[in-house]
Design an enzyme around this catalytic site. Sequence first.
Site, mmCIF file in Angstrom:
data_model
loop_
_atom_site.group_PDB
_atom_site.id
_atom_site.type_symbol
_atom_site.label_atom_id
_atom_site.label_comp_id
_atom_site.label_asym_id
_atom_site.label_seq_id
_atom_site.Cartn_x
_atom_site.Cartn_y
_atom_site.Cartn_z
ATOM 1 N N SER A 182 65.508 21.110 86.898
ATOM 2 C CA SER A 182 65.221 19.679 86.846
ATOM 3 C C SER A 182 66.030 18.957 87.916
ATOM 4 O O SER A 182 67.106 19.414 88.308
ATOM 5 C CB SER A 182 65.601 19.101 85.475
ATOM 6 O OG SER A 182 65.609 17.688 85.501
ATOM 7 N N ASN A 227 54.601 28.245 74.151
ATOM 8 C CA ASN A 227 53.804 27.756 73.028
ATOM 9 C C ASN A 227 53.476 26.268 73.124
ATOM 10 O O ASN A 227 52.680 25.754 72.334
ATOM 11 C CB ASN A 227 54.539 28.008 71.711
ATOM 12 C CG ASN A 227 55.890 27.311 71.653
ATOM 13 O OD1 ASN A 227 56.753 27.578 72.470
ATOM 14 N ND2 ASN A 227 56.062 26.403 70.702
ATOM 15 N N THR A 228 54.062 25.576 74.085
ATOM 16 C CA THR A 228 53.831 24.134 74.179
ATOM 17 C C THR A 228 54.074 23.658 75.603
ATOM 18 O O THR A 228 54.632 24.379 76.433
ATOM 19 C CB THR A 228 54.766 23.367 73.206
ATOM 20 O OG1 THR A 228 54.397 21.991 73.170
ATOM 21 C CG2 THR A 228 56.226 23.479 73.638
ATOM 22 N N GLY A 229 53.636 22.442 75.899
ATOM 23 C CA GLY A 229 53.941 21.804 77.169
ATOM 24 C C GLY A 229 53.477 22.576 78.383
ATOM 25 O O GLY A 229 52.442 23.236 78.380
ATOM 26 N N ILE A 230 54.286 22.498 79.449
ATOM 27 C CA ILE A 230 53.884 23.150 80.702
ATOM 28 C C ILE A 230 53.916 24.674 80.580
ATOM 29 O O ILE A 230 53.222 25.367 81.311
ATOM 30 C CB ILE A 230 54.741 22.682 81.897
ATOM 31 C CG1 ILE A 230 56.220 23.018 81.705
ATOM 32 C CG2 ILE A 230 54.542 21.198 82.155
ATOM 33 C CD1 ILE A 230 57.067 22.739 82.939
ATOM 34 N N GLY A 231 54.699 25.203 79.658
ATOM 35 C CA GLY A 231 54.701 26.645 79.452
ATOM 36 C C GLY A 231 53.359 27.131 78.936
ATOM 37 O O GLY A 231 52.831 28.154 79.392
ATOM 38 N N GLY A 254 59.030 29.907 76.026
ATOM 39 C CA GLY A 254 58.560 28.579 75.653
ATOM 40 C C GLY A 254 57.100 28.359 76.001
ATOM 41 O O GLY A 254 56.694 27.246 76.302
ATOM 42 N N TYR A 298 72.973 18.408 79.660
ATOM 43 C CA TYR A 298 71.678 18.764 80.239
ATOM 44 C C TYR A 298 71.799 19.009 81.744
ATOM 45 O O TYR A 298 71.297 20.008 82.264
ATOM 46 C CB TYR A 298 70.664 17.656 79.969
ATOM 47 C CG TYR A 298 69.268 17.984 80.466
ATOM 48 C CD1 TYR A 298 68.532 19.016 79.884
ATOM 49 C CD2 TYR A 298 68.690 17.269 81.504
ATOM 50 C CE1 TYR A 298 67.254 19.323 80.323
ATOM 51 C CE2 TYR A 298 67.412 17.570 81.953
ATOM 52 C CZ TYR A 298 66.697 18.604 81.365
ATOM 53 O OH TYR A 298 65.432 18.900 81.823
#
Length: 321
Positions: free
Chosen positions: A171, A44-48, A42, A197
């Site tokens: 989380s 490609n976006t966000g915190i990654g 992951g 989740y």
Amino acid sequence: MMLSILFTIFDGIRDLLKNLLGFRRRCESKTRLDHKVVVITGGNTGIGKETALQLTLRGAKVIIGCRDLKKGENAVKDIKCLNAKADINVMQLDLSSLSSVRHFAKTLTQNESRIDILINNAGVMLCPEWTTEDGFEMQFGTNHLGHFLLTLSVMDLLKKSAKARVINVSSKAYFTGEINFENINLRNGAYSPIKGYSQSKLANILFTRELARRLGPKNTITAYSLHPGIIQTELGRHIPALIQPIIRYVFGYMMLSIELGAQTTLYCALEPSLDNESGLYYDDCHRIDNMFANATNDTDAQKLWELSCDLVKLDTHLRLD
């Protein structure tokens, strides 16, 4: 259960206030990663994506795995615009498909001599009652089973590193989590987005704990799980549309930036003092010792490991028995 829900709400409000007042810690480690190989799911976006950028700035070779190859290629371009010297590549990886995970791991094994840091960052949050390609509840199948299979499939590459780290982004939602061993896919009316989740995020922590136990204290591989914080990312795309504007406008200014949200992941990847720790959980760049009992249940951790091995049909030699 009601107590853990109330605690989650209280802790979330406390987190938001810390964000607002600027009390969040940053990773202070100056560790370089020259000639090190980092794999980030992951990325490609966000915190990654932010984590990938920061690790390229420290000299690492970074491989990001993501489902949408075009988005991954765009992320690589963005990172190279910010760091012209970045050694970064993208490979296709759909964590909701066990065949995709196996292909990704096989390609890594063919192309890389080792992996020094594996960051299991990708995830799906609060989605409708969807199933993976292999028939698992989407959040459990993607957030846990996909990363479980990936980690064990590249274990030989991790063992070839002088010091390797496995980092599982979890989380605080684990507070309300329960591993439903008798109905792991939450079928027949048992499903709710938050239940799915929280189960998957608890599974991330129990997997980390059991992985560390099976590897043993003298192993060169250490494992960590973490809560990144309440962040402005795309992860909440499945939150009902009517609620999203309320969250965005009421709480948006209290949420962490992407850059701050990546700090605990960076801490677990870079902090030298963690060489002597494994199987533990971190938040705001420090270790959390007072965990809810569901996250320290070694019986459940072992039972989840064995169930996961069976669900993904893991080869016997990869089970770390």
